[in-house]
Design a protein around this motif. Structure first.
Motif, PDB file in Angstrom:
ATOM      1  N   ALA A  49      -5.120  -6.621   1.289  1.00  0.00           N
ATOM      2  CA  ALA A  49      -5.971  -5.764   0.470  1.00  0.00           C
ATOM      3  C   ALA A  49      -6.674  -6.564  -0.612  1.00  0.00           C
ATOM      4  N   ALA A  50      -5.948  -7.505  -1.201  1.00  0.00           N
ATOM      5  CA  ALA A  50      -6.559  -8.366  -2.209  1.00  0.00           C
ATOM      6  C   ALA A  50      -7.626  -9.248  -1.588  1.00  0.00           C
ATOM      7  N   ALA A  51      -7.353  -9.780  -0.399  1.00  0.00           N
ATOM      8  CA  ALA A  51      -8.291 -10.683   0.259  1.00  0.00           C
ATOM      9  C   ALA A  51      -9.559  -9.972   0.707  1.00  0.00           C
ATOM     10  N   SER A  52      -9.440  -8.718   1.118  1.00  0.00           N
ATOM     11  CA  SER A  52     -10.577  -7.985   1.676  1.00  0.00           C
ATOM     12  C   SER A  52     -11.415  -7.259   0.640  1.00  0.00           C
ATOM     13  N   GLY A  53     -10.917  -7.163  -0.566  1.00  0.00           N
ATOM     14  CA  GLY A  53     -11.623  -6.381  -1.579  1.00  0.00           C
ATOM     15  C   GLY A  53     -11.131  -4.960  -1.688  1.00  0.00           C
ATOM     16  N   ALA A  54     -10.195  -4.572  -0.836  1.00  0.00           N
ATOM     17  CA  ALA A  54      -9.681  -3.206  -0.890  1.00  0.00           C
ATOM     18  C   ALA A  54      -8.909  -2.944  -2.181  1.00  0.00           C
ATOM     19  N   ALA A  55      -8.246  -3.967  -2.702  1.00  0.00           N
ATOM     20  CA  ALA A  55      -7.524  -3.797  -3.974  1.00  0.00           C
ATOM     21  C   ALA A  55      -8.504  -3.554  -5.118  1.00  0.00           C
ATOM     22  N   ALA A  56      -9.644  -4.243  -5.096  1.00  0.00           N
ATOM     23  CA  ALA A  56     -10.661  -4.015  -6.117  1.00  0.00           C
ATOM     24  C   ALA A  56     -11.218  -2.598  -6.008  1.00  0.00           C
ATOM     25  N   ALA A  57     -11.411  -2.120  -4.774  1.00  0.00           N
ATOM     26  CA  ALA A  57     -11.894  -0.754  -4.587  1.00  0.00           C
ATOM     27  C   ALA A  57     -10.860   0.256  -5.075  1.00  0.00           C
ATOM     28  N   VAL A  66      -5.786  12.964  -6.303  1.00  0.00           N
ATOM     29  CA  VAL A  66      -5.165  12.990  -4.971  1.00  0.00           C
ATOM     30  C   VAL A  66      -6.000  12.170  -3.985  1.00  0.00           C
ATOM     31  N   ALA A  67      -7.312  12.282  -4.069  1.00  0.00           N
ATOM     32  CA  ALA A  67      -8.182  11.534  -3.165  1.00  0.00           C
ATOM     33  C   ALA A  67      -8.076  10.031  -3.405  1.00  0.00           C
ATOM     34  N   ALA A  68      -7.995   9.630  -4.662  1.00  0.00           N
ATOM     35  CA  ALA A  68      -7.862   8.199  -4.966  1.00  0.00           C
ATOM     36  C   ALA A  68      -6.548   7.646  -4.450  1.00  0.00           C
ATOM     37  N   VAL A  69      -5.472   8.412  -4.629  1.00  0.00           N
ATOM     38  CA  VAL A  69      -4.158   7.959  -4.165  1.00  0.00           C
ATOM     39  C   VAL A  69      -4.128   7.874  -2.644  1.00  0.00           C
ATOM     40  N   GLN A  70      -4.583   8.941  -1.983  1.00  0.00           N
ATOM     41  CA  GLN A  70      -4.501   8.977  -0.522  1.00  0.00           C
ATOM     42  C   GLN A  70      -5.500   8.029   0.130  1.00  0.00           C
ATOM     43  N   GLY A  71      -6.664   7.851  -0.473  1.00  0.00           N
ATOM     44  CA  GLY A  71      -7.703   7.033   0.137  1.00  0.00           C
ATOM     45  C   GLY A  71      -7.621   5.558  -0.199  1.00  0.00           C
ATOM     46  N   HIS A  72      -6.985   5.232  -1.335  1.00  0.00           N
ATOM     47  CA  HIS A  72      -7.010   3.835  -1.777  1.00  0.00           C
ATOM     48  C   HIS A  72      -5.636   3.255  -2.104  1.00  0.00           C
ATOM     49  N   VAL A  73      -4.785   4.024  -2.805  1.00  0.00           N
ATOM     50  CA  VAL A  73      -3.509   3.455  -3.224  1.00  0.00           C
ATOM     51  C   VAL A  73      -2.540   3.355  -2.046  1.00  0.00           C
ATOM     52  N   LEU A  74      -2.270   4.453  -1.395  1.00  0.00           N
ATOM     53  CA  LEU A  74      -1.267   4.449  -0.321  1.00  0.00           C
ATOM     54  C   LEU A  74      -1.611   3.483   0.810  1.00  0.00           C
ATOM     55  N   PRO A  75      -2.867   3.400   1.262  1.00  0.00           N
ATOM     56  CA  PRO A  75      -3.157   2.461   2.363  1.00  0.00           C
ATOM     57  C   PRO A  75      -3.045   0.992   1.958  1.00  0.00           C
ATOM     58  N   ASN A  76      -3.121   0.698   0.666  1.00  0.00           N
ATOM     59  CA  ASN A  76      -3.203  -0.695   0.228  1.00  0.00           C
ATOM     60  C   ASN A  76      -2.003  -1.170  -0.584  1.00  0.00           C
ATOM     61  N   ALA A  77      -0.999  -0.314  -0.745  1.00  0.00           N
ATOM     62  CA  ALA A  77       0.164  -0.669  -1.559  1.00  0.00           C
ATOM     63  C   ALA A  77       1.396  -0.858  -0.695  1.00  0.00           C
ATOM     64  N   LEU A  78       2.108  -1.953  -0.936  1.00  0.00           N
ATOM     65  CA  LEU A  78       3.408  -2.144  -0.318  1.00  0.00           C
ATOM     66  C   LEU A  78       4.485  -1.348  -1.036  1.00  0.00           C
ATOM     67  N   ASP A  79       4.277  -1.130  -2.343  1.00  0.00           N
ATOM     68  CA  ASP A  79       5.297  -0.457  -3.139  1.00  0.00           C
ATOM     69  C   ASP A  79       4.667   0.034  -4.432  1.00  0.00           C
ATOM     70  N   THR A  80       5.215   1.129  -4.984  1.00  0.00           N
ATOM     71  CA  THR A  80       4.797   1.614  -6.296  1.00  0.00           C
ATOM     72  C   THR A  80       6.026   2.019  -7.107  1.00  0.00           C
ATOM     73  N   THR A  81       5.914   1.902  -8.406  1.00  0.00           N
ATOM     74  CA  THR A  81       6.949   2.317  -9.348  1.00  0.00           C
ATOM     75  C   THR A  81       6.258   3.067 -10.473  1.00  0.00           C
ATOM     76  N   ALA A  82       6.766   4.254 -10.832  1.00  0.00           N
ATOM     77  CA  ALA A  82       6.112   5.072 -11.851  1.00  0.00           C
ATOM     78  C   ALA A  82       7.113   5.511 -12.911  1.00  0.00           C
ATOM     79  N   VAL A  83       6.682   5.441 -14.158  1.00  0.00           N
ATOM     80  CA  VAL A  83       7.505   5.831 -15.304  1.00  0.00           C
ATOM     81  C   VAL A  83       6.633   6.618 -16.279  1.00  0.00           C
ATOM     82  N   ASP A  84       7.197   7.672 -16.853  1.00  0.00           N
ATOM     83  CA  ASP A  84       6.497   8.496 -17.840  1.00  0.00           C
ATOM     84  C   ASP A  84       7.379   8.668 -19.071  1.00  0.00           C
ATOM     85  N   TRP A  85       6.760   8.643 -20.253  1.00  0.00           N
ATOM     86  CA  TRP A  85       7.522   8.942 -21.455  1.00  0.00           C
ATOM     87  C   TRP A  85       6.609   9.533 -22.522  1.00  0.00           C
TER      88      TRP A  85
END
Length: 262
Positions: A54-62, A122-141
């Motif tokens: 994803a980094a090599a193709s530009g998908a991470a930038a998108a 939801v569109a950003a996550v489904q269209g860009h994050v999930l296809p290009n991420a090996l892993d995610t970690t989320a924290v809220d405070w």
């Protein structure tokens, strides 16, 4: 600001309570300053480990661009930054391996909940994050003390996520960080926000989050080895089991796209 180091491997931790009114009062007293008080922001952090291709193709930038675009699309979103990680500063951070992150802020938990289900998000996550991420970690405070910690273009930010030792409650860590931060004098101008994670589902066991905002990378680097900061670390370290520490930079608007491709 204090940069916390990992001490040992993670352990199974007991159920934790939130700050009671007496604890909250002690935290507020420990963090008192001349800054004008503001409503405590709700902080939302997502660490993203992008696929190498994803980094090599530009998908991470998108992906970064799609997340940054939410700033004008989602009501109730007070602040958002998406971009690459600058440096991983602890063994736990290196093991987790995030390459990118998202940091956003909200006035209330309901605003965060509305953001989560907003169609643009939801569109950003489904269209860009999930296809290009090996892993995610989320924290809220919620910032433990209603003091301002604004983030401006060009700012350097140190993020700390922590797990406490077995038998230690997060409320105790929050109080200790408040006192240590006051003693350190907010480390050469750092503006801080910290608190107990209230969204455990995607947090990988991290129970505490903190951001320390500096005007520049140079100011962030200047706290390394500072005597008061080292004393603050020593006060907090006995409570900690595992800590993720990393740095990122909020790029000026004209440079954000170039940074996204790093």
């Amino acid at each position: 600001m204090i940069c916390l180091k990992a001490l040992s491997s993670p352990v199974h931790l007991p159920t934790l309570r939130r700050l009671n009114p007496a604890s909250a009062h002690r935290v507020a007293a420990a963090m008192s300053s001349s800054s004008t008080a503001v409503a405590a922001p709700v902080e939302h952090i997502v660490l993203i480990k992008a696929r190498p291709e994803a980094a090599a193709s530009g998908a991470a930038a998108a992906m970064v661009s799609s997340l940054q675009a939410l700033s004008t699309l989602v009501p109730g979103l007070a602040y958002i930054h998406a971009g690459p990680v600058l440096r991983l500063r602890s063994p736990a951070a290196e093991a987790l391996g995030p390459t990118h992150l998202l940091h956003s802020r909200y006035a209330t938990k309901q605003d965060l909940a509305s953001y989560a289900v907003h169609p643009a998000h939801v569109a950003a996550v489904q269209g860009h994050v999930l296809p290009n991420a090996l892993d995610t970690t989320a924290v809220d405070w919620v910032n433990a003390v209603p003091l301002p910690s604004p983030v401006s273009p060009g700012a350097a930010v140190r993020l700390t996520l922590a797990k406490v030792k077995e038998g230690v409650e997060v409320a105790q860590l929050v109080e200790t960080v408040a006192a240590a931060t006051k003693a350190a004098g907010e480390a050469k101008g750092a503006k801080v926000s910290f608190g107990e994670n209230f969204s455990p589902a995607r947090a990988k066991g991290y129970q505490f989050g903190m951001v320390a905002v500096f005007d520049s990378v140079e100011e962030l680097d200047a706290v390394e080895g500072d005597g008061k900061v080292e004393e603050a670390k020593a006060a907090v370290r006995p409570l900690l089991d595992e800590v993720v520490v990393l740095d990122f930079v909020v790029e000026p608007a004209g440079e954000a796209q170039a940074a996204a491709s790093l």
